[in-house]
Design an enzyme around this catalytic site. Sequence first.
Site, PDB file in Angstrom:
ATOM      1  N   SER A  10     -18.563  49.646  29.379  1.00  0.00           N
ATOM      2  CA  SER A  10     -18.600  51.271  29.229  1.00  0.00           C
ATOM      3  C   SER A  10     -19.236  51.671  27.802  1.00  0.00           C
ATOM      4  CB  SER A  10     -17.139  51.475  29.291  1.00  0.00           C
ATOM      5  OG  SER A  10     -16.477  51.024  28.478  1.00  0.00           O
ATOM      6  N   GLY A  11     -20.055  50.895  27.358  1.00  0.00           N
ATOM      7  CA  GLY A  11     -20.801  51.338  26.016  1.00  0.00           C
ATOM      8  C   GLY A  11     -21.930  52.426  26.380  1.00  0.00           C
ATOM      9  N   THR A  43     -20.125  49.725  21.022  1.00  0.00           N
ATOM     10  CA  THR A  43     -20.825  51.315  20.590  1.00  0.00           C
ATOM     11  C   THR A  43     -20.007  52.001  19.703  1.00  0.00           C
ATOM     12  OG1 THR A  43     -22.131  51.439  22.701  1.00  0.00           O
ATOM     13  CG2 THR A  43     -21.689  53.322  21.605  1.00  0.00           C
ATOM     14  N   GLY A  49     -26.113  54.958  12.817  1.00  0.00           N
ATOM     15  CA  GLY A  49     -26.716  56.034  13.589  1.00  0.00           C
ATOM     16  C   GLY A  49     -27.617  55.578  14.588  1.00  0.00           C
ATOM     17  N   GLU A 115     -32.452  53.419   6.325  1.00  0.00           N
ATOM     18  CA  GLU A 115     -31.717  52.175   6.319  1.00  0.00           C
ATOM     19  C   GLU A 115     -32.686  50.980   5.835  1.00  0.00           C
ATOM     20  OE1 GLU A 115     -29.189  51.477   9.745  1.00  0.00           O
ATOM     21  OE2 GLU A 115     -28.151  53.238   9.340  1.00  0.00           O
ATOM     22  N   ASP A 222     -19.536  37.930  27.467  1.00  0.00           N
ATOM     23  CA  ASP A 222     -19.110  37.821  28.909  1.00  0.00           C
ATOM     24  C   ASP A 222     -20.183  37.704  29.666  1.00  0.00           C
ATOM     25  OD1 ASP A 222     -16.534  37.614  28.123  1.00  0.00           O
ATOM     26  OD2 ASP A 222     -16.063  39.737  28.442  1.00  0.00           O
ATOM     27  N   HIS A 243     -24.611  41.240   9.432  1.00  0.00           N
ATOM     28  CA  HIS A 243     -24.619  42.449   8.395  1.00  0.00           C
ATOM     29  C   HIS A 243     -24.334  42.152   7.277  1.00  0.00           C
ATOM     30  CE1 HIS A 243     -24.304  46.454   7.266  1.00  0.00           C
ATOM     31  NE2 HIS A 243     -24.865  46.800   8.303  1.00  0.00           N
ATOM     32  N   GLU A 260     -25.391  50.151   6.192  1.00  0.00           N
ATOM     33  CA  GLU A 260     -26.459  50.058   5.763  1.00  0.00           C
ATOM     34  C   GLU A 260     -27.054  51.381   4.922  1.00  0.00           C
ATOM     35  OE1 GLU A 260     -30.524  47.546   6.219  1.00  0.00           O
ATOM     36  OE2 GLU A 260     -28.983  47.509   7.603  1.00  0.00           O
ATOM     37  N   ARG A 290     -32.426  43.175   6.976  1.00  0.00           N
ATOM     38  CA  ARG A 290     -31.198  42.512   7.056  1.00  0.00           C
ATOM     39  C   ARG A 290     -31.096  41.048   6.747  1.00  0.00           C
ATOM     40  NH1 ARG A 290     -27.782  46.144  11.577  1.00  0.00           N
ATOM     41  NH2 ARG A 290     -27.676  48.056  10.430  1.00  0.00           N
ATOM     42  N   HIS A 351     -22.797  40.298  13.378  1.00  0.00           N
ATOM     43  CA  HIS A 351     -22.866  41.660  13.677  1.00  0.00           C
ATOM     44  C   HIS A 351     -23.685  42.077  15.017  1.00  0.00           C
ATOM     45  CE1 HIS A 351     -22.820  46.108  12.877  1.00  0.00           C
ATOM     46  NE2 HIS A 351     -24.508  45.924  12.856  1.00  0.00           N
ATOM     47  N   GLU A 375     -26.943  45.270  24.239  1.00  0.00           N
ATOM     48  CA  GLU A 375     -26.793  44.161  23.655  1.00  0.00           C
ATOM     49  C   GLU A 375     -26.725  42.929  24.217  1.00  0.00           C
ATOM     50  OE1 GLU A 375     -24.710  42.266  19.575  1.00  0.00           O
ATOM     51  OE2 GLU A 375     -23.832  44.163  20.308  1.00  0.00           O
ATOM     52  N   ARG A 386     -33.372  42.388  14.254  1.00  0.00           N
ATOM     53  CA  ARG A 386     -33.175  43.748  14.737  1.00  0.00           C
ATOM     54  C   ARG A 386     -33.523  44.788  13.461  1.00  0.00           C
ATOM     55  NH1 ARG A 386     -28.993  47.571  14.938  1.00  0.00           N
ATOM     56  NH2 ARG A 386     -27.518  46.228  14.153  1.00  0.00           N
TER      57      ARG A 386
END
Length: 539
Positions: A10-11, A43, A49, A115, A222, A243, A260, A290, A351, A375, A386
């Site tokens: 449910s993200g 999420t 952002g 960032e 999962d 991160h 960041e 990163r 992260h 993800e 990323r």
Amino acid sequence: MQTDFLIIGSGLAGLTYALKIAEAFPDKEVTVITKSFLEDTNTAYAQGGVATVWDFENDSFEKHISDTLVAGDGLCDEELVASIIYEGPERLKELIAYGTQFDKDPDGDYSLGREGGHSENRVLHHKDITGREIERAIAAKARNTKNMRILEKHYVIDIITQHHFGYLVTKSTTDITCYGVYMLNEKNNTVEKCLAPTTVLATGGCGQAYRTTTNPRVATGDGVAMVYRAKGRVENMEFIQFHPTALFEAGVSPSFLITEAVRGDGGILRNHKGEAFMEKYDERKDLAPRDIVARAIDNEMKQEGKEYVYLDCRHMDYEKFLHHFPNINEKCLSLNIDIRKDMIPVAPAAHYSCGGIKVDGHGRTTILNLYACGECSSTGLHGANRLASNSLLEAMVYGHRVYEHVRRYMQNGGYKSFRESMSHNEVPDWISKSTTDPKEMILITQSRKELELTMSDYVGIVRNNVRLERAMKRLDLLFEETEQLFRTTKVSPQLCELRNLISVAYLIVKGAQFRKESRGLHFNTDYPEKSNIVQDIIL
């Protein structure tokens, strides 16, 4: 239970799809399954952002594409990167229409942050809780959608394929088909099945495989584990993004994220001598991508024998900091850290997973009628690393793309095809392996601790062949012990999560062993150079 459209997770990715498909088919039922509560997602934990080109006077699609490709270190799908970035502004407008409130400048324009790895300011944000604001808006709209059924506290155990009808299914089977899922209803502790013409996995990341992570407790990989068990394709799992700046609190998990954007606004990393060290590692200093910053911090910690470095914000405008990062300021004050005179102790934490379930440009997996987005999927956008704030962009775009493909599929006879296939295959009920409750929960909790320590100690930011071999041996033992437990005790969320984490950890280690080079987030001291052969590691 039978439904018209099934979504696991449910993200932002899952609910983007769910909201669109519910609107397109108002007379059909849309079912969203979540193992926790609707708003408890990866999420909701995103701080920074959404990266997209918004200021066309100073920014361009070409710049954003270039930044993404540089961060991805040669493994991005260039054509797909371009298509996602070009689509971004349109999807963002839809997110705003759902009620998401992004910060604005005094003149009324959206405030754009910058960032690491970005050449321009292009990150739309809501203070330092952007993800929570996005989740609030889309969850509220989902709860008010009449034809949407939300099943909270339902843990999906496995996707249903021909394997459950007694057929032999292998990696070479070309028509593996998903018919729905088996799920544990935690309210009555029974295993139920939910069948659907199409199933969408939006199950998030796998940060909980590590001892220190910014991910919530629900991020146990999962979806990736279920697809791998079902003989679907998974790729590039060795690329786990750490991160660089999680707040250091010994023994606390999940770690509190120091976004960041703090470095984007001028924060400086310093070692215990007070030295600003990033200039030694990259000309972009504190705004390097990163992977570079995380390795630099890791090296400084090892050189000094410390568990953390510092993020110095003392020189920054405090009123501006308070406006942009109120939650970070509040968290620091709760630990007696006053950013006006104290530096913030930070250390890297697991992260984001850049690999995952292999999907095509429409979100289709290698299993028929099964899609993945967010993800848990591997689209080709992130490559080996990323670019900051590209994840929410990808979630929006792929949630929409899955919607478009499923809509066309259903309008072209998808329901009929599903009914015909179901008429020849009666899906069996879940057969409990045992009616015995686990005698000692310590068997599960201790195995999980061992897993987290193994991954953190041997498969972290810097790796080598000996560490990876040791990790694999320990994972083999954990796998055998856990499968024995799964066969002899009642199914539970804790046991299923352990099983899934072991599978995900195996995929990370196996991918790392196969990659005979150092690229992006994967750095192996036995292969310190980048290979001339660019390849995806598909398992």
